[in-house]
Scaffold this motif. Structure first.
Motif, PDB file in Angstrom:
ATOM      1  N   LYS A   1      -5.060   4.983  -4.135  1.00 45.36           N
ATOM      2  CA  LYS A   1      -4.510   4.170  -3.048  1.00 45.36           C
ATOM      3  C   LYS A   1      -5.466   4.120  -1.870  1.00 45.36           C
ATOM      4  CE  LYS A   1       0.462   4.570  -3.855  1.00 45.36           C
ATOM      5  NZ  LYS A   1       1.755   5.026  -3.299  1.00 45.36           N
TER       6      LYS A   1
ATOM      7  N   ASN B   1      -8.390   1.929  -2.846  1.00 45.81           N
ATOM      8  CA  ASN B   1      -7.995   0.515  -2.819  1.00 45.81           C
ATOM      9  C   ASN B   1      -7.913  -0.013  -1.392  1.00 45.81           C
ATOM     10  OD1 ASN B   1      -7.808   0.297  -5.605  1.00 45.81           O
ATOM     11  ND2 ASN B   1      -5.642   0.880  -5.639  1.00 45.81           N
TER      12      ASN B   1
ATOM     13  N   LYS C   1       2.121   7.667 -11.406  1.00 43.74           N
ATOM     14  CA  LYS C   1       2.602   7.662 -10.030  1.00 43.74           C
ATOM     15  C   LYS C   1       2.845   9.085  -9.520  1.00 43.74           C
ATOM     16  CE  LYS C   1       4.767   3.095 -10.181  1.00 43.74           C
ATOM     17  NZ  LYS C   1       6.012   2.334  -9.976  1.00 43.74           N
TER      18      LYS C   1
ATOM     19  N   LYS D   1      -2.798   8.964  -5.527  1.00 42.20           N
ATOM     20  CA  LYS D   1      -2.965   8.935  -4.076  1.00 42.20           C
ATOM     21  C   LYS D   1      -4.404   8.632  -3.698  1.00 42.20           C
ATOM     22  CE  LYS D   1       0.837  12.188  -3.257  1.00 42.20           C
ATOM     23  NZ  LYS D   1       1.229  13.515  -2.739  1.00 42.20           N
TER      24      LYS D   1
ATOM     25  N   SER E   1       0.817  -1.217   0.000  1.00 39.60           N
ATOM     26  CA  SER E   1       0.000   0.000   0.000  1.00 39.60           C
ATOM     27  C   SER E   1       0.848   1.263   0.000  1.00 39.60           C
ATOM     28  CB  SER E   1      -0.933   0.012   1.221  1.00 39.60           C
ATOM     29  OG  SER E   1      -1.813  -1.082   1.195  1.00 39.60           O
TER      30      SER E   1
ATOM     31  N   SER F   1       4.485  -4.644  -6.377  1.00 39.95           N
ATOM     32  CA  SER F   1       3.215  -5.341  -6.157  1.00 39.95           C
ATOM     33  C   SER F   1       3.261  -6.770  -6.666  1.00 39.95           C
ATOM     34  CB  SER F   1       2.074  -4.583  -6.840  1.00 39.95           C
ATOM     35  OG  SER F   1       1.909  -3.308  -6.262  1.00 39.95           O
TER      36      SER F   1
ATOM     37  N   ASN G   1       5.343  10.007  -0.566  1.00 37.40           N
ATOM     38  CA  ASN G   1       4.029  10.638  -0.734  1.00 37.40           C
ATOM     39  C   ASN G   1       4.142  12.094  -1.168  1.00 37.40           C
ATOM     40  OD1 ASN G   1       2.632   8.319  -0.034  1.00 37.40           O
ATOM     41  ND2 ASN G   1       2.555   8.839   2.137  1.00 37.40           N
TER      42      ASN G   1
ATOM     43  N   SER H   1       3.745   1.451  -1.313  1.00 35.66           N
ATOM     44  CA  SER H   1       4.651   1.369  -2.474  1.00 35.66           C
ATOM     45  C   SER H   1       6.102   1.184  -2.042  1.00 35.66           C
ATOM     46  CB  SER H   1       4.525   2.635  -3.345  1.00 35.66           C
ATOM     47  OG  SER H   1       3.205   2.807  -3.791  1.00 35.66           O
TER      48      SER H   1
ATOM     49  N   GLN I   1      -7.995  -2.627 -10.168  1.00 34.63           N
ATOM     50  CA  GLN I   1      -7.148  -1.443  -9.993  1.00 34.63           C
ATOM     51  C   GLN I   1      -6.917  -0.734 -11.320  1.00 34.63           C
ATOM     52  OE1 GLN I   1      -3.488  -2.346  -8.078  1.00 34.63           O
ATOM     53  NE2 GLN I   1      -3.032  -0.240  -7.557  1.00 34.63           N
TER      54      GLN I   1
END
Length: 717
Positions: free
Chosen positions: A342, A345, A333, A339, A276, A282, A438, A278, A328
């Motif tokens: 994310k 998700n 990115k 964001k 989650s 994944s 972030n 990153s 997804q």
């Protein structure tokens, strides 16, 4: 085997997951890019003006020039390869030696504690207590079977253990370790060399040695030096707690454990958080999810379609993660849309996990582990109950919060202070990495020592998250310290031996007086060396004292009881009593019993509660009806339970029974309510009517009173 505290192997099967964690560590460890050097033909400094090629010769020369400028990997010098080989060889040798020495130490300590080799077979078997006795008894049954197939069939259709109940012991107790041990014992020809009990405990100690070696290797991989492995082993031995319990739990978790999916659920959460934020690719994380699904499917089949695995939170979480990945959407990115996706998700995964688990419980019939959910509700104050079984579980020391003595022991060995230091540095570095990511700051593909960013290593982040989750549970349930403490040893040792951790700390402190890299390298060697020497000076004499001090295991009353049963009781007799004693009777005599010390079956839990009524304020007729409903022929009253003193207030068996039966109002002080019957275990010893009408005493010693349950009742005045 005798246990000093808490759980039996049925509750403590989790320690061999360190090998799973080690494998996971290898999976998550990023590959280090090979270093290459660029060789330039001709002058390496001079810049040349080149003309455009006008012919095929010029094109060929351009191709040759391009080839010559291609990076060519350089082979490492022979002395470097030798150093690497020597480092790996010495580390592996140290890991194997540590495991073997620990196994030998356990064997020697076990011999000193019980005088095992100098005792008769019956006295040896009495050292197995609680559910340990049950596991070993089924191992003996497999050895007595005419063939492996017949032995497995008798275990899967077992009707000679618990009266009026046919159980699949392989499924209910996860007896695959016992099956493998019996096969190895006969296939290797050990039956001509060694007694079955020595082979059994030899496997226990051997697996404990493998477990220590796994701790060594995991700490080595995380820190980059096998010195961390040595420190891990030292801390683990000093803080090993009850070694028999750890050994038994290691053995019984060799293949699977009925609660293993809960621990794997914590691992899946750790990987989910890693993905989650990153912090790892994944695709690599989802490969592990596939392994979880395959393992659950295989376990479902091998455990005779065990429905508990289908309704486990692990399956719901993994399926939800796979579904969310299919839904997804791709977004660039480090953008606002990415964001937001994310967060969406994360919400979808949590919602789908809960929804899938509820749906599975609706459509899949299941009864197992329901009492554990009720226990957790009462444990966290979400509910109140007078139920005997739940209150009895709450009173078990292993299911209560850790005592101060536990933390004091960890502090005296310097383990807890260094663990907290390492955890804080790694956690803050991890948060720093998440914050940078972030905020759109790119991270280096290869982190060097000078960067001082230990939190950018995925394997470090994974273990930090995992140890926090395990530690949080261990702060609530003391029994989980047997899973958490080895993790503490590994993380603390790998941290203090890691120059990256010290460099991270110096980067924050902006150290300028001394070169930080040099100081980090020095501390990564000096600190563990100082810790090791202090541990050697403080605790090595204690370990030697344990091996030289002769301890005495003396239980003649139990030996006499088992001898009387084998000589005097009919072969078809059924015995009733406390579950712990019934486990010993099943192992030592093979006679049928009314209950077992197992807590993963609702029917057995209800049986245990009913049989425990022999210590309550119930009439002789009530107790007689309960015992005859289970076809019991003999009743065994234990003086230690009937006259129990010194236990935690309100946690004695007779107190819990009085609360459940409404004979005590346990609020503002102990206020007894009216009961025209005395406590059965006291009244039956007096031998007066109506007790003598239902029960006839046939044997007694200082600890046990055996009564034959009359089939024909003669009422006397």
């Amino acid at each position: 085997m005798a246990e000093e505290e808490g759980d039996g192997p049925g509750v403590q099967r989790a320690n061999c997951l360190l090998s799973v964690k080690t494998d996971l560590n290898l999976r998550l460890n990023p590959k280090t890019a090979s270093k290459t050097k660029l060789f330039v033909v001709g002058s390496a400094i001079e810049l040349r003006q080149r003309k455009k090629p006008k012919s095929s010769e010029n094109k060929e020369s351009a191709k040759e020039e391009k080839i010559s400028e291609t990076p060519v990997p350089e082979r490492a010098p022979k002395h470097v390869l030798f150093q690497r080989f020597a480092k790996i060889f010495i580390g592996c040798l140290a890991a194997v030696t540590s495991g073997m020495m620990y196994a030998l130490y356990l064997s020697a300590y076990h011999e000193r504690k019980f005088w095992f080799s100098n005792r008769q077979e019956l006295e040896r078997e009495i050292t197995f207590q609680g559910d340990s006795a049950i596991y070993y008894s089924y191992y003996k049954d497999m050895l007595k079977a005419p063939s492996f197939e017949r032995g497995v069939y008798e275990l899967t259709h077992n009707n000679n253990t618990v009266s009026l109940k046919t159980i699949n012991a392989v499924q209910q107790m996860s007896l695959y370790p016992e099956l493998i041990a019996s096969v190895l014992y006969q296939a290797t020809g050990s039956n001509e060399i060694i007694e079955p009990v020595y082979f059994y405990i030899g496997i226990v100690f051997g697996l404990q040695g493998i477990y220590v070696a796994a701790l060594f290797v995991t700490s080595w991989l995380m820190s980059g030096t096998w010195l961390a492995g040595m420190l891990t082993v030292s801390w683990f031995i000093i803080n090993r707690f009850c070694y028999l319990l750890m050994s038994a739990s290691t053995y019984t978790f060799m293949m699977m454990w009925e609660y293993s999916h809960y621990l794997l659920f914590l691992q899946a959460i750790s990987l989910f958080l890693l993905d989650s934020f990153s912090l790892e690719r994944s695709d690599k994380v989802h490969e592990v999810y596939k392994i979880y699904i395959f393992s659950l499917f295989l376990g479902y089949l091998l455990q005779f379609e065990n429905s508990a695995l289908l309704v486990s939170p692990l399956l719901s979480l993994v399926v939800a993660l796979m579904l969310v990945k299919c839904l997804q959407l791709n977004a660039k990115k480090e953008t606002l849309v990415a964001k937001i996706m994310k967060v969406i998700n994360f919400y979808l995964v949590c919602t789908l996990t809960v929804t899938l688990n509820i749906v599975m419980k609706i459509f899949v019939p299941h009864e197992e582990n329901g009492h554990m959910l009720k226990f957790l509700e009462v444990k966290f104050g979400l509910n109140m109950t007078k139920n005997f079984t739940l209150n009895w579980l709450l009173c078990q020391k292993s299911l209560q919060a850790p005592s101060q003595e536990f933390f004091l022991r960890l502090t005296q060995s310097s383990l807890l202070p260094f663990y907290i230091l390492v955890l804080i540095i790694c956690f803050l570095s991890m948060m720093q990495v998440i914050f940078r990511r972030n905020n759109g700051k790119s991270l280096k593909e290869t982190v060097t020592l000078e960067d001082g960013r230990i939190g950018e290593r995925p394997e470090i982040i994974y273990h930090v998250i995992h140890t926090i989750l395990l530690g949080s549970l261990a702060m609530v349930i003391e029994g989980l310290k047997y899973l958490w403490t080895p993790y503490v040893c590994m993380l603390a040792a790998s941290g203090v031996c890691s120059s990256e951790l010290w460099m991270t700390l110096f980067k924050w402190l902006r150290l300028r007086t001394i070169h930080p890299v040099l100081l980090a390298l020095i501390l990564s060697m000096a600190v563990p060396t100082i810790i090791g020497l202090s541990l050697w000076k403080e605790f090595f004499p204690r370990l030697m004292t344990e091996l030289t001090e002769l301890q005495e295991f003396y239980d003649p009353d139990t030996v006499e009881l088992m001898t009387w049963i084998k000589r005097q009781a009919p072969v078809a007799a059924v015995f009733a009593g406390s579950p712990q004693l019934m486990g010993v009777i099943k192992l030592c005599t093979g006679w049928m019993v009314t209950s077992l010390p197992l807590y993963n079956d609702e029917d057995l839990l209800k049986r245990n509660e009913n049989i425990y009524q022999i210590y309550s304020k119930r009439s002789a007729e009530d107790v007689y009806k309960i015992l005859t409903s289970y076809k019991a022929n003999y009743l065994i009253v234990e003086d230690a339970i009937c006259n129990e003193v010194g236990t935690m207030r309100g946690c004695r068996v007779k107190d819990l029974l009085d609360i459940a039966n409404g004979h005590v109002v346990y609020e503002e002080g102990d206020r007894l309510t009216y009961s025209k019957y005395g406590r059965f275990c006291h009244e039956v010893k007096i031998n007066y009517s109506p007790y003598v009408n239902y029960f006839t005493r046939v044997y007694w010693n200082r600890s046990y009173f055996v009564y034959k349950i009359n089939t024909v009742i003669s009422f006397q005045s």
